[in-house]
Design an enzyme around this catalytic site. Structure first.
Site, PDB file in Angstrom:
ATOM      1  N   LYS A  90       0.803  -1.221   0.000  1.00 36.31           N
ATOM      2  CA  LYS A  90       0.000   0.000   0.000  1.00 36.31           C
ATOM      3  C   LYS A  90       0.838   1.274   0.000  1.00 36.31           C
ATOM      4  O   LYS A  90       0.464   2.293   0.571  1.00 36.31           O
ATOM      5  CB  LYS A  90      -0.980   0.033   1.177  1.00 36.31           C
ATOM      6  CG  LYS A  90      -1.772  -1.254   1.385  1.00 36.31           C
ATOM      7  CD  LYS A  90      -2.274  -1.879   0.113  1.00 36.31           C
ATOM      8  CE  LYS A  90      -3.234  -0.987  -0.664  1.00 36.31           C
ATOM      9  NZ  LYS A  90      -3.588  -1.606  -1.998  1.00 36.31           N
ATOM     10  N   SER A  91       1.965   1.220  -0.669  1.00 33.33           N
ATOM     11  CA  SER A  91       2.814   2.406  -0.770  1.00 33.33           C
ATOM     12  C   SER A  91       2.739   3.051  -2.154  1.00 33.33           C
ATOM     13  O   SER A  91       3.451   4.020  -2.430  1.00 33.33           O
ATOM     14  CB  SER A  91       4.276   2.043  -0.462  1.00 33.33           C
ATOM     15  OG  SER A  91       4.754   1.089  -1.395  1.00 33.33           O
ATOM     16  N   GLY A  92       1.888   2.513  -3.031  1.00 29.50           N
ATOM     17  CA  GLY A  92       1.797   3.013  -4.397  1.00 29.50           C
ATOM     18  C   GLY A  92       2.240   1.980  -5.412  1.00 29.50           C
ATOM     19  O   GLY A  92       2.572   2.310  -6.556  1.00 29.50           O
ATOM     20  N   THR A  93       2.232   0.718  -5.005  1.00 33.31           N
ATOM     21  CA  THR A  93       2.738  -0.374  -5.843  1.00 33.31           C
ATOM     22  C   THR A  93       1.991  -0.489  -7.163  1.00 33.31           C
ATOM     23  O   THR A  93       2.611  -0.619  -8.226  1.00 33.31           O
ATOM     24  CB  THR A  93       2.630  -1.708  -5.083  1.00 33.31           C
ATOM     25  OG1 THR A  93       3.263  -1.593  -3.808  1.00 33.31           O
ATOM     26  CG2 THR A  93       3.290  -2.835  -5.876  1.00 33.31           C
ATOM     27  N   HIS A 153       7.149  -7.652  -2.180  1.00 35.17           N
ATOM     28  CA  HIS A 153       7.003  -6.974  -0.890  1.00 35.17           C
ATOM     29  C   HIS A 153       8.054  -7.468   0.104  1.00 35.17           C
ATOM     30  O   HIS A 153       8.017  -7.098   1.280  1.00 35.17           O
ATOM     31  CB  HIS A 153       5.615  -7.249  -0.297  1.00 35.17           C
ATOM     32  CG  HIS A 153       4.511  -6.453  -0.936  1.00 35.17           C
ATOM     33  ND1 HIS A 153       4.700  -5.199  -1.472  1.00 35.17           N
ATOM     34  CD2 HIS A 153       3.187  -6.738  -1.107  1.00 35.17           C
ATOM     35  CE1 HIS A 153       3.556  -4.744  -1.965  1.00 35.17           C
ATOM     36  NE2 HIS A 153       2.618  -5.645  -1.747  1.00 35.17           N
ATOM     37  N   ARG A 175       7.202   5.608   0.889  1.00 35.44           N
ATOM     38  CA  ARG A 175       6.027   6.406   1.220  1.00 35.44           C
ATOM     39  C   ARG A 175       5.978   6.627   2.728  1.00 35.44           C
ATOM     40  O   ARG A 175       6.474   5.793   3.501  1.00 35.44           O
ATOM     41  CB  ARG A 175       4.746   5.683   0.769  1.00 35.44           C
ATOM     42  CG  ARG A 175       3.484   6.536   0.921  1.00 35.44           C
ATOM     43  CD  ARG A 175       2.238   5.743   0.615  1.00 35.44           C
ATOM     44  NE  ARG A 175       1.030   6.585   0.706  1.00 35.44           N
ATOM     45  CZ  ARG A 175      -0.200   6.111   0.751  1.00 35.44           C
ATOM     46  NH1 ARG A 175      -0.413   4.802   0.700  1.00 35.44           N
ATOM     47  NH2 ARG A 175      -1.214   6.927   0.849  1.00 35.44           N
ATOM     48  N   SER A 183      -3.659   3.441   4.398  1.00 34.48           N
ATOM     49  CA  SER A 183      -4.049   2.759   3.165  1.00 34.48           C
ATOM     50  C   SER A 183      -4.175   1.257   3.393  1.00 34.48           C
ATOM     51  O   SER A 183      -5.086   0.613   2.855  1.00 34.48           O
ATOM     52  CB  SER A 183      -3.026   3.031   2.060  1.00 34.48           C
ATOM     53  OG  SER A 183      -3.115   4.362   1.600  1.00 34.48           O
ATOM     54  N   ARG A 281      -7.454   3.088  -4.638  1.00 38.33           N
ATOM     55  CA  ARG A 281      -7.935   4.083  -3.693  1.00 38.33           C
ATOM     56  C   ARG A 281      -7.002   5.270  -3.802  1.00 38.33           C
ATOM     57  O   ARG A 281      -5.779   5.112  -3.793  1.00 38.33           O
ATOM     58  CB  ARG A 281      -7.916   3.534  -2.252  1.00 38.33           C
ATOM     59  CG  ARG A 281      -8.233   4.595  -1.202  1.00 38.33           C
ATOM     60  CD  ARG A 281      -8.124   4.071   0.221  1.00 38.33           C
ATOM     61  NE  ARG A 281      -8.223   5.152   1.172  1.00 38.33           N
ATOM     62  CZ  ARG A 281      -7.176   5.855   1.633  1.00 38.33           C
ATOM     63  NH1 ARG A 281      -5.953   5.580   1.214  1.00 38.33           N
ATOM     64  NH2 ARG A 281      -7.356   6.840   2.491  1.00 38.33           N
ATOM     65  N   GLY A 283      -4.816   7.620  -2.622  1.00 38.37           N
ATOM     66  CA  GLY A 283      -4.097   7.885  -1.388  1.00 38.37           C
ATOM     67  C   GLY A 283      -3.432   9.251  -1.419  1.00 38.37           C
ATOM     68  O   GLY A 283      -2.481   9.472  -2.170  1.00 38.37           O
TER      69      GLY A 283
END
Length: 316
Positions: A90-93, A153, A175, A183, A281, A283
């Site tokens: 959830k860091s912008g992957t 990951h 991030r 997120s 989503r 973010g």
């Protein structure tokens, strides 16, 4: 925080069963014997969605994901031309997967109206390396063209040794940890519903210099970072491409609005079972302030600083 306790009865209990509504990597069934033997010795905590999280090499994994990690470490053979996108969840992957795929394959797919991203989720086009090993110790990568593009990951310490030995390139996405946590909370809640129905800066390179690129501020200066990525990956934009606006075409194709509104990402599912829409989503930077109290924010900062203190990493 509860003191982690090894789930001594885990390999023999009825909890190791299929849950059809959960993604494959959250299932706890059909485990390799190697994992059954290891898992009883590992610290464990109750998972948010899966039954357990297991601490292995200093990091936490679901039961089935850990199976993929072990098989990947043992059998994956890296090529020196491989490129590995390394991110925390959830860091912008999803966004960066789309950008890197479009960037590296722009000669193969020059027409943005006929691009694979229009009909495939980015996670299908750029698979998670460790998840490819969940159900088989020998996945077939023969269809991958060189340079092969994978994502992961996994922390560096848990990557297969062949990755480090090969000299392949890493793109490391950063991030703000508080925004990442929020997120992840949203994403986990989506997975729970299915079941019912950090900016960090590197102070030292992870491996030899020249093969790790840190990506920060992607949402702030996307065109500049796209050019930087292209140079690092060995496929810089030509002056002709710049004149024809190829950078703008890629950024438009990979924009949140474009990807999130594609039919495949509104109604489709990944092979592992997740609905594609769960990965989209918007973010916003600093969004954590809308969900966490001042005390929670301060506590997360304190924990993050403590955890990173001995690792050569610090918050910006």
């Amino acid at each position: 925080m509860l003191t982690p306790q090894p789930p001594a009865l885990l390999p023999e209990t009825p909890m190791l069963q299929s849950t059809p509504d959960l993604p494959a990597y959250l299932q706890e069934k059909e485990l390799f014997q190697e994992l059954r033997d290891l898992i009883v010795s590992l610290p464990a905590e109750k998972g948010w969605v899966a039954n357990y999280l297991h601490q292995y090499q200093g990091f936490w994994h679901t039961t089935r994901q850990l199976q993929g990690v072990l098989a990947c470490q043992k059998h994956f053979q890296a090529h020196h031309t491989d490129i590995l996108l390394v991110t925390t969840p959830k860091s912008g992957t999803t966004w960066l997967k789309a950008i890197m795929f479009a960037l590296m394959n722009r000669a193969r797919f020059p027409d943005p109206k006929q691009h694979p991203l229009l009909t495939n989720n980015p996670h299908v086009l750029v698979p998670f390396l460790e998840l490819e090993y969940i159900d088989t110790q020998f996945p077939d990568f023969t269809s991958f063209i060189s340079p092969r593009l994978f994502s992961t990951h996994l922390p560096f310490v848990s990557l297969p040794k062949s990755v480090e030995d090969s000299g392949c390139k890493f793109v490391y996405l950063c991030r703000n940890p508080k925004d990442t946590f929020v997120s992840l909370w949203h994403f986990t809640n989506k997975l729970k519903n299915l079941k019912k129905r950090l900016k960090i800066r590197l102070k030292r390179p992870l491996t030899n210099s020249g093969i790790v690129l840190e990506v920060r501020g992607l949402e702030e200066k996307p065109k500049a970072l796209l050019r930087r990525l292209s140079e690092f990956l060995g496929c810089p934009f030509s002056q002709e491409e710049e004149n024809y606006g190829v950078t703008d075409e890629i950024l438009n194709l990979c924009s949140f609005d474009k990807l999130s509104n594609l039919e495949v990402n509104k109604t489709g599912k990944l092979p592992s079972g997740e609905e594609n829409c769960t990965f989209f989503r918007r973010g916003e930077v600093g969004d954590s302030m809308n969900y966490l109290t001042a005390d929670m924010l301060e506590k997360m900062d304190r924990i993050t600083e403590q955890k990173l203190k001995s690792c050569g990493l610090s918050l910006l």
